[in-house]
Scaffold this active site. Structure first.
Site: not given
Ligand code: NAD
Ligand code: GLY
Length: 366
Positions: A118, A140, A182, A224, A234, A238, A242, A245, A249, A262
């Site tokens: 939890r 998130k 972003e 942010k 949100e 907030r 998006n 997005h 998406h 993404h």
């Molecule tokens: P990712 O986590 O898939 O990383 C991209 C690639 O880079 C992967 O293959 C990873 O292994 C590699 N990698 C990571 N760090 C590295 C480094 N320093 N050197 C070499 N390779 C490296 O993709 P991302 O773009 O980081 O994240 C996308 C995800 O984030 C999506 O799922 C999206 O929905 C999510 N997201 C979440 C929020 C949130 O607020 N929680 C906001 C925006 C996006």
């Molecule tokens: N990436 C959108 C949010 O954090 O609200």
């Protein structure tokens, strides 16, 4: 090192930004309450940074959980591997999960930390530009469902975010560009002067200048944190984070998770939002083109997948967390630097926007 703060009362936390932070145990120690630590990462990131991070956490009993890489694995099956490892190693409710990787790892490790017994400790150590400017901050967490992106998850804030900007030196350039989507987003929704700065320094960022990267990361996180402080869950502002997005998406889900990155889908989704804002009469053609030009300079796509029809978009867009009672709310731009969440738009404008010829639009001179 710079330190920003997310201000959420007793759940407030620091965002440390700087070079070589992975090697500073003193940044981790104040946020670890028990003796147990679980580093969650993937093969690629672990091969680059796990040893250094483990060294900084040598005072604790550390396990590492190495997940399969990629958006395609951001699901229940992969999440289960984290719980399997925590339970097998008898981790108790005072354990701390350390997410080492991009947004996929951060979202899954964060969700696992929210669920395990939890809720246990969480430290985000983001290693992609996208995760350093967006996903590691704000709480998130979650996973994808086959029918919709990030549709299962929880709001769960970390105890700290440690951004070692030198980890970007190993990031493939396509991934760096994805993160820039972003970054540009923050300028479009709330800070026009940031766009002016970006225009000047975007090539430096793409050439991995530490000075330019640090400034971009710091300004993005300032924006942010400001939004998250105002509206953690949100219920209002907030949602403007998006921008692009809902369209993006739909592209990710339609094309199959991981086919488009993404950030790439967000870039094209934002171009669609720019086009719709222009058709609403809110921004000018020149402003729309200004936005498109920035995405092009960031090395990002700006044209939706040719195979996606208006119906393909609409079918997927209706599965979105901004939908209320079947009403699709969209983030659009009133002006460059001012976003709004609205369901007050003529349906025909959405339809004609989705049918627009983006190839012609991107190549036209205006
Ligand atoms: P990712 O986590 O898939 O990383 C991209 C690639 O880079 C992967 O293959 C990873 O292994 C590699 N990698 C990571 N760090 C590295 C480094 N320093 N050197 C070499 N390779 C490296 O993709 P991302 O773009 O980081 O994240 C996308 C995800 O984030 C999506 O799922 C999206 O929905 C999510 N997201 C979440 C929020 C949130 O607020 N929680 C906001 C925006 C996006
Ligand atoms: N990436 C959108 C949010 O954090 O609200």
């Amino acid at each position: 090192m710079q330190t920003l703060k997310v201000n959420l009362g007793e759940r407030s936390y620091p965002i440390h930004i700087g070079e070589g932070l992975l090697d500073l145990p003193e940044l981790f120690a104040p946020h670890i309450i028990g003796r147990q630590v679980a580093i969650v990462s993937n093969k690629i990131v672990a091969s680059l940074y796990l040893e250094r991070l483990s060294h900084s956490l040598a005072a604790y009993s550390v396990i590492s959980v190495i997940l399969p890489d990629g958006e395609i694995n951001k699901n229940w099956k992969t999440m289960q591997l984290i719980f399997d490892a925590l339970l097998t190693a008898r981790h108790d409710r005072y354990t701390t999960v350390v997410a080492l990787g991009g947004g996929v790892i951060g979202d899954m490790a964060g969700f696992a930390a929210a669920c395990y017994q939890r809720g246990v400790g969480l430290i985000q150590v983001p290693t992609t530009l996208l995760s350093q400017v967006d996903s590691s901050v704000g709480g998130k967490t979650g996973i994808n469902h086959q029918l919709g992106k990030n549709m299962v998850g929880a709001f769960y804030q970390p105890q700290a975010v440690l951004i070692d900007t030198t980890t970007l030196n190993t990031l493939p350039s396509r991934e760096l560009s994805a993160g820039l989507a972003e970054v540009i987003k923050y300028g479009l929704i709330c800070d026009k002067s940031f766009l002016v700065w970006l225009e000047k320094y975007i090539d430096d960022i793409r050439a991995l200048s530490q000075v330019a990267l640090t400034e971009a990361i710091s300004r993005s996180n300032t924006a942010k944190a400001f939004v998250v402080n105002a509206d953690e869950r949100e219920s209002g502002v907030r949602a403007t984070l998006n921008l692009g997005h809902t369209f993006g998406h739909a592209i990710e889900t339609y094309m199959g998770y991981g086919t488009w990155l993404h950030g790439e889908a967000v870039a094209v989704g934002t171009v669609i939002a720019l086009e719709m804002s222009q058709r609403m009469g809110w921004i000018s053609i020149q402003e729309r083109n200004y936005g498109i030009h920035l995405f092009l300079r960031a090395g990002l796509p700006v044209i939706p997948p040719a195979e996606m029809t208006e119906a393909d978009f609409l079918e997927r867009m209706i599965i979105d967390k901004k939908v209320i009672d079947g009403r699709l709310r969209l983030v659009l731009l009133r002006h460059i630097g001012e976003a709004v969440l609205t369901d007050d738009y003529p349906k025909e404008i959405l339809q004609t926007t989705l049918r627009a010829n983006y190839n012609a639009l991107v190549h036209c001179k205006s």
